[in-house]
Scaffold this motif. Structure first.
Motif, PDB file in Angstrom:
ATOM      1  N   GLY A  69     -64.421 -46.810  64.484  1.00 58.68           N
ATOM      2  CA  GLY A  69     -63.108 -46.632  63.855  1.00 58.68           C
ATOM      3  C   GLY A  69     -62.109 -47.713  64.220  1.00 58.68           C
ATOM      4  N   LYS A  90     -64.324 -42.971  60.787  1.00 61.00           N
ATOM      5  CA  LYS A  90     -63.007 -43.567  61.060  1.00 61.00           C
ATOM      6  C   LYS A  90     -62.303 -42.909  62.234  1.00 61.00           C
ATOM      7  N   LYS A 110     -63.177 -43.603  67.974  1.00 63.57           N
ATOM      8  CA  LYS A 110     -62.403 -44.678  68.593  1.00 63.57           C
ATOM      9  C   LYS A 110     -62.503 -44.666  70.119  1.00 63.57           C
TER      10      LYS A 110
END
Length: 422
Positions: free
Chosen positions: A128, A175, A178
């Motif tokens: 992401g 997405k 992270k």
């Protein structure tokens, strides 16, 4: 003609003595080739996939025999606007094993990664933050071939595993990734998971049931068949006759115009001499191949690939390892070369290199329920079905080419059979 009249004994019999040159010439004569039944298939007919295996068919995708079936990749799909799918549904899809094994088979995927993910492909825990566009992520999941024709990534959308809406949900989940993954144990971390080592005593029948069949195969070789013959009628001491023989197989057989392996030889030779029908992968055929392989244990693999025909077969076999097959669109090289997936984990399965794959067959497979013995051709078939490709009959010429190529890469390794693997 190299024979001279030597004189007469008291009985009047003529004694014929070979000259040295004639004797040497006679000794130099090659042995006659073993009788073979050359007609028809050596596999059960009609061919039918084994019980307990996936019964689906994938007729629109490549096999090792038909390499023109899989549809080519299309063009990159252009998107308008950002993807706003359901990330929770996308995670469920990515982690589910019901769609071709799921994404965790190959990827680590962040802090929510389940147990024992693979590292066959890159860690996606921070995808992401990688700066990839939504369109790139969507197309890479839908059909990564539009960016890399030789990718090991299955064409999930193009080959019908996920719909476009489901891929949007998967992209929405990607997405959100992270943060580096945190593993509960070293076993869950594919980078720290210990490489499996097979150290069981493969010839202990209490550990390896296939070892029990050595004596069964030996007894079968001594059994007199309906035509009054047995294997030992011609091979009185199989342990001497066949010591090292299995390490020289497979070989090019001009009478069949293809590569002949041990199991097909058993069928065709027994059919010609004993008039029995021991088809490949029948109980009798498997017992005999176990016995014959065991007679070569500890000897180095020395398959002859010197003839033009054998060299051509090796080249065809090499080409087959590079052939993408099945709905998952995998080639042998995707899993068994270090440049791609070899020496890595596919979920909890360690992927070995080509070298080291053919020195332990026939093998007892513990992963198959109560277990069963496989020859190497059955292993080829299983690989095909696992990537959702139709397998071939065990006597297929393509499997012969594949076997001789892989055996040539295993030259010098010592045979240890029957062995045991999970």
């Amino acid at each position: 003609m190299g024979i001279k009249r030597s004189g007469r004994l008291a009985t009047g019999m003529v004694v014929l003595v070979m000259t040295a040159a004639a004797a040497g010439s006679a000794l130099a004569q090659p042995k006659a080739p073993a009788p073979l039944h050359v007609e028809g298939s050596a596999a059960p007919e009609p061919w039918k996939r084994y019980g307990g295996w996936n019964t689906a068919r994938w007729d629109t995708y490549n096999t090792l025999a038909r390499r023109d079936l899989t549809p080519p990749p299309g063009k990159e799909i252009e998107l308008t606007g950002a993807i706003t799918g359901d990330a929770r549904k996308g995670q469920e899809l990515a982690f589910s094993r019901t769609r071709g094994g799921g994404c965790l088979a190959c990827h680590v995927m962040g802090t929510s990664t389940q147990e024992a993910p693979g590292n066959f492909a890159p860690d996606l825990s921070e995808i992401g933050t990688a700066g990839r566009t939504d369109q790139w992520l969507f197309n890479y999941v839908f059909d990564a071939r539009v960016y890399n024709p030789e990718t090991s990534m299955p064409p999930w959308g193009a080959h019908g595993f996920y719909t476009q809406d489901e891929i949007r949900d998967i992209v929405a989940f990607l997405k959100t990734l992270k943060t580096p993954a945190a593993f509960k144990s070293a076993l869950d971390d594919p980078g720290k998971r210990p490489t499996p080592v097979e150290d069981r005593d493969a010839l202990d029948p209490f550990i390896n049931p296939a070892a029990e069949r050595i004596e069964v195969g030996q007894a079968l070789a001594a059994k007199t068949m309906a035509n009054g013959k047995s294997c030992v009628s011609c091979h009185a001491d199989p342990k001497a006759t066949f010591a090292g023989w299995a390490t020289s197989m497979p070989k090019w057989e001009p009478r069949l115009n293809k590569v002949l392996g041990v199991e097909e030889f058993i069928y065709r030779h027994a059919k010609a001499t004993l008039e029995v029908d021991w088809r490949m992968q029948s109980t009798e055929n498997t017992d005999l191949t176990i016995f014959l392989h065991s007679l070569s244990n500890g000897r180095e693999i020395r398959v002859d690939v010197s003839s033009p025909e054998a060299k051509a077969a090796v080249e065809r076999g090499k080409s087959l390892t590079e052939t993408k097959i099945g709905q998952l669109n995998f080639a042998c090289v995707d899993c068994h070369t270090p440049e791609k997936g070899a020496l890595k984990w596919l979920r909890g399965q360690w992927l070995g290199e080509f070298r080291g794959q053919l020195d332990h067959f026939p093998t007892w497979r513990t992963s198959r329920g109560s277990g069963e013995t496989w020859d190497v051709r059955k292993r080829f078939q299983w690989c095909a079905v696992q990537v959702r490709a139709n397998e071939l009959p065990p006597d297929a010429k393509e499997y012969g080419d594949l076997e001789i190529f892989l055996k040539s890469l295993n030259q010098g390794l010592k045979l240890t059979a029957p062995n045991i693997r999970h």
